[in-house]
Scaffold this motif. Structure first.
Motif, PDB file in Angstrom:
ATOM      1  N   SER A 347       0.529  -1.042   0.256  1.00 48.33           N
ATOM      2  CA  SER A 347       0.126   0.017   0.067  1.00 48.33           C
ATOM      3  C   SER A 347       0.950   1.480  -0.212  1.00 48.33           C
ATOM      4  N   THR A 348       0.030   2.357   0.097  1.00 50.89           N
ATOM      5  CA  THR A 348       1.373   3.584   0.810  1.00 50.89           C
ATOM      6  C   THR A 348       0.140   4.258   1.289  1.00 50.89           C
ATOM      7  N   VAL A 349       1.671   4.856   2.314  1.00 53.32           N
ATOM      8  CA  VAL A 349       0.894   5.339   3.692  1.00 53.32           C
ATOM      9  C   VAL A 349       1.745   6.026   3.355  1.00 53.32           C
ATOM     10  N   ASN A 350       0.371   7.232   4.340  1.00 52.15           N
ATOM     11  CA  ASN A 350       0.376   8.866   4.538  1.00 52.15           C
ATOM     12  C   ASN A 350       1.346   8.659   5.984  1.00 52.15           C
ATOM     13  N   GLN A 351       3.457   9.531   5.826  1.00 54.29           N
ATOM     14  CA  GLN A 351       3.277   9.037   7.068  1.00 54.29           C
ATOM     15  C   GLN A 351       4.010  10.752   8.129  1.00 54.29           C
ATOM     16  N   ALA A 352       3.180  11.634   7.852  1.00 54.31           N
ATOM     17  CA  ALA A 352       2.958  13.100   7.412  1.00 54.31           C
ATOM     18  C   ALA A 352       2.559  13.098   8.981  1.00 54.31           C
ATOM     19  N   PRO A 353       1.607  12.250  10.130  1.00 53.21           N
ATOM     20  CA  PRO A 353       1.752  12.334  11.630  1.00 53.21           C
ATOM     21  C   PRO A 353       2.700  12.078  12.302  1.00 53.21           C
ATOM     22  N   ILE A 354       3.833  11.355  11.808  1.00 51.84           N
ATOM     23  CA  ILE A 354       5.041  11.297  12.370  1.00 51.84           C
ATOM     24  C   ILE A 354       5.487  11.597  12.387  1.00 51.84           C
ATOM     25  N   THR A 355       6.852  12.053  10.488  1.00 51.06           N
ATOM     26  CA  THR A 355       7.766  12.104  10.135  1.00 51.06           C
ATOM     27  C   THR A 355       7.692  13.664   9.726  1.00 51.06           C
ATOM     28  N   GLY A 356       6.558  13.809   9.063  1.00 49.15           N
ATOM     29  CA  GLY A 356       6.274  15.324   8.796  1.00 49.15           C
ATOM     30  C   GLY A 356       5.981  14.966   6.716  1.00 49.15           C
ATOM     31  N   GLU A 357       6.623  13.649   6.381  1.00 53.62           N
ATOM     32  CA  GLU A 357       6.874  13.809   5.099  1.00 53.62           C
ATOM     33  C   GLU A 357       5.615  14.538   4.043  1.00 53.62           C
ATOM     34  N   SER A 358       6.097  14.623   3.663  1.00 53.19           N
ATOM     35  CA  SER A 358       4.448  15.400   2.380  1.00 53.19           C
ATOM     36  C   SER A 358       3.958  14.110   1.415  1.00 53.19           C
ATOM     37  N   LEU A 359       4.276  13.589   1.040  1.00 53.00           N
ATOM     38  CA  LEU A 359       4.085  12.528   0.267  1.00 53.00           C
ATOM     39  C   LEU A 359       4.121  11.591   1.007  1.00 53.00           C
ATOM     40  N   PRO A 360       2.812  10.515   0.851  1.00 50.90           N
ATOM     41  CA  PRO A 360       2.878   8.387   1.251  1.00 50.90           C
ATOM     42  C   PRO A 360       4.130   8.024   0.680  1.00 50.90           C
ATOM     43  N   VAL A 361       4.305   6.768   1.532  1.00 51.80           N
ATOM     44  CA  VAL A 361       4.944   5.799   1.248  1.00 51.80           C
ATOM     45  C   VAL A 361       5.461   4.942   0.705  1.00 51.80           C
ATOM     46  N   ASP A 362       5.663   4.436  -0.590  1.00 49.23           N
ATOM     47  CA  ASP A 362       5.351   3.017  -0.963  1.00 49.23           C
ATOM     48  C   ASP A 362       5.820   1.621   0.134  1.00 49.23           C
ATOM     49  N   LYS A 363       4.472   1.144   0.825  1.00 50.57           N
ATOM     50  CA  LYS A 363       5.303  -0.045   1.586  1.00 50.57           C
ATOM     51  C   LYS A 363       4.717  -1.040   1.217  1.00 50.57           C
ATOM     52  N   HIS A 364       5.612  -2.558   0.966  1.00 51.33           N
ATOM     53  CA  HIS A 364       5.614  -3.443   1.107  1.00 51.33           C
ATOM     54  C   HIS A 364       5.305  -4.674   2.310  1.00 51.33           C
ATOM     55  N   VAL A 365       6.061  -6.157   1.279  1.00 53.04           N
ATOM     56  CA  VAL A 365       6.066  -7.198   3.009  1.00 53.04           C
ATOM     57  C   VAL A 365       7.129  -6.783   3.154  1.00 53.04           C
ATOM     58  N   GLN A 366       7.972  -6.892   4.246  1.00 52.81           N
ATOM     59  CA  GLN A 366       8.822  -6.861   5.722  1.00 52.81           C
ATOM     60  C   GLN A 366       9.129  -5.152   5.766  1.00 52.81           C
ATOM     61  N   ASP A 367       8.821  -4.604   5.261  1.00 55.87           N
ATOM     62  CA  ASP A 367       8.468  -2.662   5.530  1.00 55.87           C
ATOM     63  C   ASP A 367       7.981  -2.816   6.862  1.00 55.87           C
ATOM     64  N   VAL A 368       8.346  -1.504   7.249  1.00 54.78           N
ATOM     65  CA  VAL A 368       8.122  -0.634   9.187  1.00 54.78           C
ATOM     66  C   VAL A 368       6.793   0.261   8.566  1.00 54.78           C
ATOM     67  N   VAL A 369       5.453   0.298   9.682  1.00 56.67           N
ATOM     68  CA  VAL A 369       4.693   1.111   9.580  1.00 56.67           C
ATOM     69  C   VAL A 369       4.497   1.492  11.017  1.00 56.67           C
ATOM     70  N   PHE A 370       4.285   2.569  11.379  1.00 51.51           N
ATOM     71  CA  PHE A 370       4.112   2.777  13.238  1.00 51.51           C
ATOM     72  C   PHE A 370       2.577   3.716  12.974  1.00 51.51           C
ATOM     73  N   ALA A 371       2.204   3.251  14.615  1.00 50.79           N
ATOM     74  CA  ALA A 371       0.555   3.809  14.769  1.00 50.79           C
ATOM     75  C   ALA A 371       0.538   5.260  14.197  1.00 50.79           C
ATOM     76  N   GLY A 372      -0.437   5.869  13.847  1.00 47.94           N
ATOM     77  CA  GLY A 372      -0.705   6.703  13.950  1.00 47.94           C
ATOM     78  C   GLY A 372      -1.033   7.449  12.373  1.00 47.94           C
ATOM     79  N   THR A 373      -0.191   6.818  11.683  1.00 43.97           N
ATOM     80  CA  THR A 373      -0.201   6.602  10.043  1.00 43.97           C
ATOM     81  C   THR A 373      -0.953   6.107   9.628  1.00 43.97           C
ATOM     82  N   VAL A 374      -1.735   6.688   8.185  1.00 43.64           N
ATOM     83  CA  VAL A 374      -2.831   6.722   7.612  1.00 43.64           C
ATOM     84  C   VAL A 374      -2.661   5.546   6.337  1.00 43.64           C
ATOM     85  N   ASN A 375      -3.508   4.042   6.190  1.00 49.67           N
ATOM     86  CA  ASN A 375      -3.162   3.456   5.160  1.00 49.67           C
ATOM     87  C   ASN A 375      -3.663   4.073   4.073  1.00 49.67           C
TER      88      ASN A 375
END
Length: 808
Positions: A347-375
């Protein structure tokens, strides 16, 4: 300069000490304790030390503590601000804390966390109320330590009481304590005194307008008296508790002024003082609640429930009930409830609440995701790796709240000033009331009135609140933008920076090798690149991985090979279609006596530019050359350009690479100056050199390898804090994203915070000075004095709140 990690042994070092004074020693500090000599039981005490500015401070602390009777060993690490003391039973935690405090620092016990709690406090009107409550709670016998912060509305307390007993003691001081549930959605209740303020205002208005009619003067006086009683009940109650705690806060001063006004027959003035004070306090509280909401917003980012997968069934569970290893399912559009690793889906995950990154990040198997971010798109199955209390967002909130509660140097100075200023003006007010009439310089009523005005002017509320509200606002803004500033001290330092030094690898560059160019000597590029891929697929070296990745991206497949072998320090080989092929550095082919021909000059030039070269060929000829290099981050040049725009005088690069590589990278990145061929200890010396040149220096690194340089600089800034606990521990400021995009905003925010703090301080002081002058010229009324005090406090808060709206 002392080593950042200091270990000292109070007894003879021969007594089992293998590494006294060695910062790298990982041995159990109790191993060196001479129990065989004393037979005294030894316990380990752990502390977090606040107030250390440099490793010399660590040396000061350990030299003092090591002399204390009963202390066996001390291990103090400046980088993490943590201290471990091995001591006998006669040495209590409080004794260690007291000794550290005498040295000008603060020691917070880490062994008493089970007895430490944080309460939300309702009813505090200003910093003086916080001081009153703190003083009251310190007098409770079973309370070991307490810290109350008005700006955050929190009380941290270490105690042996029940929650109900703490609440009762807080109530005895005139306030209300609430123990948050940990979900962060608790907010202060609506104050009941809003209606009392309204009623007091209506009675005041009736009395004022009635004075212009034929209404009985007695009735008007009764209206004013009722206004004072109704509007002044809460301040009078707070004043009572302040006096009981031997504090002189704004409530004491205001109520004294109101009672004094009534005694000399100025009922209208007394009622106006009380009502304006109540209105001003309400405005203050409403305004400051907005600054506190900046952190509550972070707390509420993560959902309270999650879909848990058991076999093929899904069930909804509270996040507190989910354990490490459970599989949770996050559907498209949902917030991720806990930190974890993706085991199925992409999926693509919006990590702005944690990292402040403006663009969503592509996530695949074995990637780490954080609480509070948006799938945002696909469905994900995530294996939970951290409990709700240990997630990245929970750690951020905890560190931000700690940061907001730490006093910056400016705030600490103003607090000390206010403690002196208020009693002096209070005493001066009494002298003004008594001395001139006794000396026959005027009637008692006139000088009593001037004295009451002085009492009001004695309130330093605007001044006391000028710094902490600005710091809370700035730290809250930074946290929402993926920047973790660990305290007001570091915020002030960031605003004064003149030079920033960057580690190269992984900071200015990606830290990953990539193929930068290819050079064909014999055959076609596709043919010899297929040979290179075939050989390098059997190597784990980062350069080999870069070549395999590049070949794969170009659609070039590996060939059938055999007899794969590594050639230590030079490369690798394999037999393909019956012929032996090699992939390695130029030295390998020189040893094979294979001519490099016209490529020798090109090879030398490429190496000087910082490229690592892989030559591909046989025992007879060279087929091609692959240049591999570390690439500049896409955000680096833009970030460094913005750094100069916000006022940084010098941008410096520190690297262990050769001069050629350093020069090339520095030109691409746009740095002003570079230091090349540095060992880790050389980076420390480079930072010191910049400091000797008179600059306030920040060091930016990954928070692990660069720890000594981060500690030496005036300000340590770590990148990629969302993925590493170490970065959060070692640095003063943490950029949660793994890039430099937020660094210019950090400096801009810090500088604006410093400007606002200075504006607030000058405005507060000038307002007080003007009021003092107007008292003795006879142009100031009591109600104008109140307006100048409460009005100034509200304006200071509103000015500070501009930091919440600063965009990155």
């Amino acid at each position: 300069m002392p080593d950042p990690s200091v270990t000292h042994h109070a007894e003879k070092e021969e007594a089992g000490s293998c590494c006294a004074g060695d910062a790298s020693c990982t041995a159990d500090p109790t191993a060196a304790q001479p129990q065989s000599i004393t037979d005294e039981p030894v316990s380990l005490l752990h502390y977090r030390i606040q107030g250390m500015d440099c490793p010399s401070c660590a040396a000061t602390i350990e030299k003092s503590l090591v002399k204390m009777p009963g202390v066996k060993t001390i291990q103090l690490n400046y980088n993490t601000a943590k201290m471990q003391v091995a001591a006998g039973e006669a040495v209590s935690p409080a004794l260690i804390e007291s000794q550290v405090e005498k040295l000008g620092f603060k020691a917070e016990s880490l062994d008493r966390n089970e007895k430490s709690q944080t309460f939300t406090i309702e009813g505090m009107d200003c910093g003086a109320c916080a001081a009153t409550l703190e003083k009251h709670m310190k007098n409770v016998p079973t309370v070991e330590g307490v810290r109350v912060n008005f700006s955050t509305g929190k009380m941290q307390i270490t105690h042996d009481l029940s929650v109900e007993e703490i609440a009762k003691e807080v109530s005895n001081a005139g306030f209300k304590a609430i123990l948050p549930t940990g979900r962060g959605n608790e907010g202060p209740a609506k104050k009941n005194r809003d209606s009392a303020t309204t009623i007091a205002g209506v009675l005041l208005a009736f009395g004022f307008f009635g004075s212009f009619s034929d209404v009985s003067p007695l009735l008007i006086t009764l209206l004013y008296a009722a206004s004072i009683l109704i509007g002044g009940y809460k301040p009078a109650r707070s004043a009572y508790y302040a006096i009981r705690s031997r504090s002189l806060d704004m409530n004491v001063l205001m109520i004294s002024a109101a009672i004094g006004a009534a005694l000399i027959g100025e009922w209208f003035e007394g009622a106006t003082v009380v009502w304006l004070f109540a209105v001003g306090t309400a405005l203050q509280n409403k305004s400051i609640e907005r600054t506190r909401d900046s952190i509550r917003g972070l707390m509420n980012l993560a959902p309270q429930e999650a879909w848990v997968k058991t076999g093929q069934t899904l069930s909804r569970k509270p996040v507190e009930a989910i354990r490490v290893g459970d599989i949770i399912v996050i559907k498209p559009g949902e917030k991720i409830p806990l930190d974890g690793e993706i085991v199925a889906g992409s999926s693509t995950v919006n990590q702005a609440p944690i990292t402040g990154e403006s663009l969503p990040v592509d996530k695949h198997v074995q990637d780490v995701v954080f609480a509070g971010t948006v799938n945002e798109s696909g469905s994900l199955e995530v294996k939970v790796t951290k409990l709700v209390k240990d997630t990245a967002i929970a750690r951020i909130i905890h560190l931000v709240e700690e940061a907001q509660e730490q006093k910056a140097p400016t705030e600490a100075f103003i607090d000390r000033f206010a403690k002196i200023y208020t009693p002096i003006v209070f005493v001066l007010a009494i002298i003004v009331m008594v001395m001139p009439p006794l000396l026959g310089w005027g009637p008692w009523g006139e000088w009593l009135y001037k004295g009451l005005e002085l009492l009001v002017v004695a309130c330093p509320c605007a001044l006391v609140i000028s710094t902490p509200v600005a710091i809370v606002s700035a730290i809250g803004n930074a946290a929402r933008n993926g920047i973790l500033i660990k305290g007001g001290t570091f915020l002030e330092t960031a605003g004064a920076l003149q030079a920033i030094a960057f580690d190269k690898t992984g900071t200015l560059t990606e830290g990953k090798s990539k193929v930068s160019s290819l050079y064909t000597v014999h055959g076609t590029e596709e043919e010899w690149l297929a040979v290179a891929r075939t050989i390098e697929e059997h190597s784990q070296h980062p350069i080999a991985s870069a070549i395999v990745t590049y070949a794969s991206e170009q659609g070039i497949s590996a060939l059938e090979g055999q007899d794969f072998a590594a050639i230590a320090g030079k490369g690798a080989k394999a037999t393909i279609s019956g012929e032996e092929y090699f992939a390695g550095n130029p030295k390998l082919f020189q040893e094979l006596k294979v001519s490099l021909g016209d490529m020798e000059n090109r090879i030398q030039s490429l190496q000087n530019e910082g490229n690592t070269l892989v030559v591909v060929g046989t025992r007879l000829k060279v087929l091609g050359i692959i240049a591999v290099s570390d690439t500049i981050r896409t955000s680096t040049a833009k970030a460094l350009k913005e750094m100069k725009q916000v006022g940084i005088e010098q941008v410096v690069m520190l690297t262990g690479d050769n001069e050629g590589t350093a020069k090339k990278i520095s030109q691409e990145a746009g740095v002003d100056r570079f230091f090349a061929e540095l060992m880790p200890e050389d980076k420390v010396e480079a930072v010191k050199q910049l400091q000797r040149e008179g600059k306030t220096v920040a060091m930016v690194g990954d928070g692990i390898n660069d720890a000594p340089a981060l500690a030496t600089a005036n300000l340590g800034i770590a990148m990629g804090g969302a993925g590493t606990d170490t970065a959060m521990e070692t640095a003063d400021i943490v950029l949660m994203a793994d890039n430099l995009e937020k660094l210019p905003h950090t400096v801009k925010l810090s500088r604006k915070a410093l400007r606002i703090i200075k504006q607030n301080i000058w405005f507060s002081l000038l307002t007080k000075l003007a009021a003092l002058i107007l008292i003795f010229t006879g142009d100031l009324t009591l109600w104008l004095a109140v307006m100048s005090d409460t009005g100034a406090a509200v304006l200071v808060i509103l000015n500070s709140m501009r930091l919440l709206r600063l965009k990155s």
